[in-house]
Design a protein around this motif. Structure first.
Motif, PDB file in Angstrom:
ATOM      1  N   UNK A  81      29.031  30.137  49.792  1.00  0.00           N
ATOM      2  CA  UNK A  81      27.471  30.058  48.818  1.00  0.00           C
ATOM      3  C   UNK A  81      26.930  28.206  48.150  1.00  0.00           C
ATOM      4  N   UNK A  82      25.737  28.371  48.352  1.00  0.00           N
ATOM      5  CA  UNK A  82      24.802  28.055  47.669  1.00  0.00           C
ATOM      6  C   UNK A  82      24.563  27.985  46.497  1.00  0.00           C
ATOM      7  N   UNK A  83      25.382  28.104  45.323  1.00  0.00           N
ATOM      8  CA  UNK A  83      25.449  28.547  44.026  1.00  0.00           C
ATOM      9  C   UNK A  83      24.410  28.960  43.257  1.00  0.00           C
ATOM     10  N   UNK A  84      23.875  27.221  43.425  1.00  0.00           N
ATOM     11  CA  UNK A  84      22.588  27.212  42.088  1.00  0.00           C
ATOM     12  C   UNK A  84      21.732  28.259  42.923  1.00  0.00           C
ATOM     13  N   UNK A  85      21.149  28.359  43.911  1.00  0.00           N
ATOM     14  CA  UNK A  85      19.940  29.089  44.428  1.00  0.00           C
ATOM     15  C   UNK A  85      20.737  31.023  44.694  1.00  0.00           C
ATOM     16  N   UNK A  86      21.629  30.847  45.011  1.00  0.00           N
ATOM     17  CA  UNK A  86      22.684  32.128  44.666  1.00  0.00           C
ATOM     18  C   UNK A  86      22.303  32.967  43.551  1.00  0.00           C
ATOM     19  N   UNK A  87      23.152  32.135  42.552  1.00  0.00           N
ATOM     20  CA  UNK A  87      23.282  32.365  41.545  1.00  0.00           C
ATOM     21  C   UNK A  87      21.797  32.905  40.918  1.00  0.00           C
ATOM     22  N   UNK A  88      20.696  31.934  41.292  1.00  0.00           N
ATOM     23  CA  UNK A  88      19.852  32.915  41.004  1.00  0.00           C
ATOM     24  C   UNK A  88      18.741  33.621  41.827  1.00  0.00           C
ATOM     25  N   UNK A  89      19.302  34.176  42.518  1.00  0.00           N
ATOM     26  CA  UNK A  89      18.893  35.245  42.754  1.00  0.00           C
ATOM     27  C   UNK A  89      18.948  36.484  42.308  1.00  0.00           C
ATOM     28  N   UNK A  90      20.564  36.878  41.954  1.00  0.00           N
ATOM     29  CA  UNK A  90      21.197  37.161  41.123  1.00  0.00           C
ATOM     30  C   UNK A  90      20.660  37.889  40.224  1.00  0.00           C
ATOM     31  N   UNK A  91      20.205  36.684  39.106  1.00  0.00           N
ATOM     32  CA  UNK A  91      19.737  36.799  38.083  1.00  0.00           C
ATOM     33  C   UNK A  91      18.948  36.842  38.156  1.00  0.00           C
ATOM     34  N   UNK A  92      17.432  36.657  38.886  1.00  0.00           N
ATOM     35  CA  UNK A  92      16.715  37.772  38.792  1.00  0.00           C
ATOM     36  C   UNK A  92      16.217  39.379  38.879  1.00  0.00           C
TER      37      UNK A  92
END
Length: 399
Positions: free
Chosen positions: A33-44
């Motif tokens: 996974x693209x960690x920053x973008x994927x983690x931001x999606x989860x955060x939201x």
């Protein structure tokens, strides 16, 4: 700690040569996974649930994902609202509360003179919740943010820190444990290429390589079936079943490995399949290691090589309970990691400035570094990195 950065490459290739079956976890193993973008999606997605379903303040929706406040390997102390880092002796060497980095005096006052988490074994409990994978990184960051907001007198509907983690667990469950609720799966499906790296070329190359050498391949994942099969469609193509003896989803690792576990396999796409009867090309859920070994016609656990990213669910229990040969897939080992167009360098540098390295605490191993060193036979940064190493060794003549 053994890694493929040192001289044990030949040993690892020999082990692969002698192996009869090779298994893979899915997320952060086959799929990167693209960690920053994927983690931001989860955060939201988690924030949206808390506001809409648990009556948290709408100001949470305006919060931005700040990855530097949590790293993989931290432990959430749900009683005190702290994020803590442990060394190999389970001693707390660092902790933050909201935006505050706790000093030694504060650590001793909270955790006693030894600062040791006696009895902690890496598993999630009511009191300690571990950030064991990158999937959980967003949850850890959000928890820290919620604690910080909760400490303010004007925070809407003030809560106990233990209640915050319970609400957060519900947000995770809503988004991960059903493909038909929550906002994660629809958002991910709409923009899959935005959140995962296209490593299809190296992945197919590796699978072809093993199949030509008569290795029995399988996938063993905790991901839900539709999600897993859609990702395999995206990375490999509709013919992905040609590579695997069986693809096991929602396997409930680490329970899957326990010798007393007798949960039956269920064919996800054919519920009428006789329980426990695996067949080549099946996509299943649940199941257990004993029946998998019987299906693969393998008697010795050491004849199975398993690649996974979770130090507990993938590595420790498959090694200690089944004696599989284990390969930790750990992106933090890659000194050249660079995810373009997503501020990854800032992401990584910010975290390391606050927390240090994931696998170490100064000159000693971190708790998770010690676990990975103890239970994984080999470590690699990624499947793509492994394929690169493979191709550098005498035109693949080692196997």
């Amino acid at each position: 700690m053994k890694t493929l950065f040192n001289s044990n490459k030949q040993e690892f290739f020999k082990k692969l040569c002698s192996a009869k079956a090779i298994g893979f976890d899915l997320d952060f193993t086959l799929v990167r996974y693209k960690r920053f973008l994927h983690s931001r999606l989860l955060f939201d997605c988690f924030s949206k649930y808390l506001v809409e379903k648990k009556n948290y303040s709408k100001q949470l929706l305006s919060q931005t994902f700040s990855p530097e406040f949590c790293v993989k390997g931290v432990v959430l102390d749900t009683k005190n609202g702290n994020l803590i880092k442990l060394n190999q002796n389970k001693q707390i060497v660092q902790a933050i509360h909201g935006n505050t980095n706790l000093n030694l005096t504060q650590l001793v006052e909270t955790y006693g003179p030894t600062r040791e988490l006696a009895g902690f074994d890496g598993s999630k409990t009511e009191k300690y919740w571990t950030v064991s994978t990158y999937f959980e990184l967003a949850a850890g960051c959000l928890y820290n943010r919620l604690v910080s907001m909760n400490d303010k007198e004007d925070f809407h509907n003030k809560r106990k820190t233990i209640d915050i983690i319970r609400d957060l667990k519900e947000a995770i469950s809503e988004n991960f444990f059903s493909e038909f609720t929550g906002s994660y799966y629809p958002s991910f499906r709409d923009n899959t290429s935005q959140y995962i790296h296209d490593n299809s070329e190296s992945l197919v190359e590796l699978l072809e390589y093993f199949k030509k050498r008569d290795k029995k391949l399988f996938v063993l994942s905790n991901s839900l079936p539709h999600y897993a099969t859609e990702i395999l469609d995206s990375l490999i193509g509709k013919h992905w079943k040609d590579y695997f003896e069986v693809v096991m989803c929602k396997s409930l690792k680490p329970k899957f490995f326990h010798p007393t576990n007798s949960q039956s396999f269920q064919n996800y796409f054919d519920p009428n399949m006789t329980k426990g009867k695996l067949f080549k090309g099946a996509t299943t859920r649940f199941g257990n290691a004993k029946e998998l070994m019987e299906f693969l016609k393998i008697k010795k656990g050491e004849d199975v090589v398993f690649f996974g990213d979770h130090p507990i669910s993938d590595i420790r229990d498959s090694k200690t309970l089944c004696n599989w040969t284990t390969v930790q897939v750990e992106e933090e080992l890659d000194p050249e990691a660079n995810e373009k167009n997503e501020r990854y360098s800032h992401f990584r540098n910010g975290r390391e400035k606050l927390w240090g390295k994931y696998l170490t605490c100064g000159d000693e191993l971190s708790y998770w570094g010690s676990q990975i060193s103890k239970y994984s036979d080999y470590q690699i940064p990624s499947i793509a990195h492994f394929v690169k190493i493979l191709n550098q060794n005498n035109n693949n003549s080692l196997l």
